[in-house]
Design a protein around this motif. Structure first.
Motif, PDB file in Angstrom:
ATOM      1  N   SER A  93       0.854  -1.190   0.000  1.00  0.00           N
ATOM      2  CA  SER A  93       0.000   0.000   0.000  1.00  0.00           C
ATOM      3  C   SER A  93       0.890   1.240   0.000  1.00  0.00           C
ATOM      4  O   SER A  93       1.879   1.305   0.732  1.00  0.00           O
ATOM      5  N   LYS A  96      -1.224   7.850  -0.801  1.00  0.00           N
ATOM      6  CA  LYS A  96      -1.632   8.655  -1.959  1.00  0.00           C
ATOM      7  C   LYS A  96      -1.190  10.102  -1.816  1.00  0.00           C
ATOM      8  O   LYS A  96      -0.989  10.795  -2.805  1.00  0.00           O
ATOM      9  N   GLY A 127      -5.842   2.512  -7.692  1.00  0.00           N
ATOM     10  CA  GLY A 127      -6.395   3.348  -6.631  1.00  0.00           C
ATOM     11  C   GLY A 127      -7.654   4.052  -7.088  1.00  0.00           C
ATOM     12  O   GLY A 127      -8.039   3.980  -8.256  1.00  0.00           O
ATOM     13  N   TRP A 135     -12.351   3.071  -9.760  1.00  0.00           N
ATOM     14  CA  TRP A 135     -10.926   2.801  -9.603  1.00  0.00           C
ATOM     15  C   TRP A 135     -10.203   2.941 -10.929  1.00  0.00           C
ATOM     16  O   TRP A 135     -10.770   2.733 -11.985  1.00  0.00           O
TER      17      TRP A 135
END
Length: 154
Positions: A93, A96, A127, A135
């Protein structure tokens, strides 16, 4: 769950949070977008694969393997075993907040395919869209076919 009368022995049980080695260095969380990407700073008695995770954690997990190279140095690396689908892979992960529109980012990796037929692979970023409409899936790095006899390829 086991059958009544079964004896179970456990040795070296570890249950811990990842240490500071598994997190970004200092106050610049965006300098290294995948902390411990080289598997060298593994927690969990040296075998935890954090921050990597599996797309199908009930089927397999990324493991850390260790090999001694011909020159005597030791290489630790992540391995995805028991894959059942093309999308079963090691994942990480990303924050962002670290991505800025218009900047150019570098991606590099070493990959070793353990199959005697040529396989292609790619890095995919996935994402939510900025407008919230679903997405997006981007493949900023597509690599040529590779086979087992090629060893590690950058």
């Amino acid at each position: 769950y086991t059958e009544p009368g079964t004896t179970i022995s456990i040795d070296d049980f570890v249950f811990e949070l990842p240490s500071e080695r598994s997190y970004p260095v200092g106050n610049d969380a965006c300098q290294e977008l995948v902390a411990n990407g080289d598997a060298e700073n593994a927690d969990g008695a040296g075998w935890s694969y954090f921050p990597m995770w599996s797309s199908r954690s009930n089927d397999w997990q990324p493991n850390i393997h260790v090999e001694t190279l011909p020159n005597g140095s030791v290489n630790k690396f992540f391995r995805a075993s028991n894959r059942r689908w093309h999308s079963d892979t090691i994942r990480a992960s990303l924050l962002k907040e670290c991505f800025v529109k218009g900047l150019v980012y570098n991606i590099s990796l070493k990959v070793r395919i353990q199959k005697d037929v040529p396989l292609k692979y790619y890095v995919q970023l996935k994402g939510p869209r900025a407008d919230g409409s679903g997405w997006t899936h981007k493949q900023p790095l597509k690599c040529p076919e590779q086979m087992q006899d090629q060893g590690w390829v950058e």
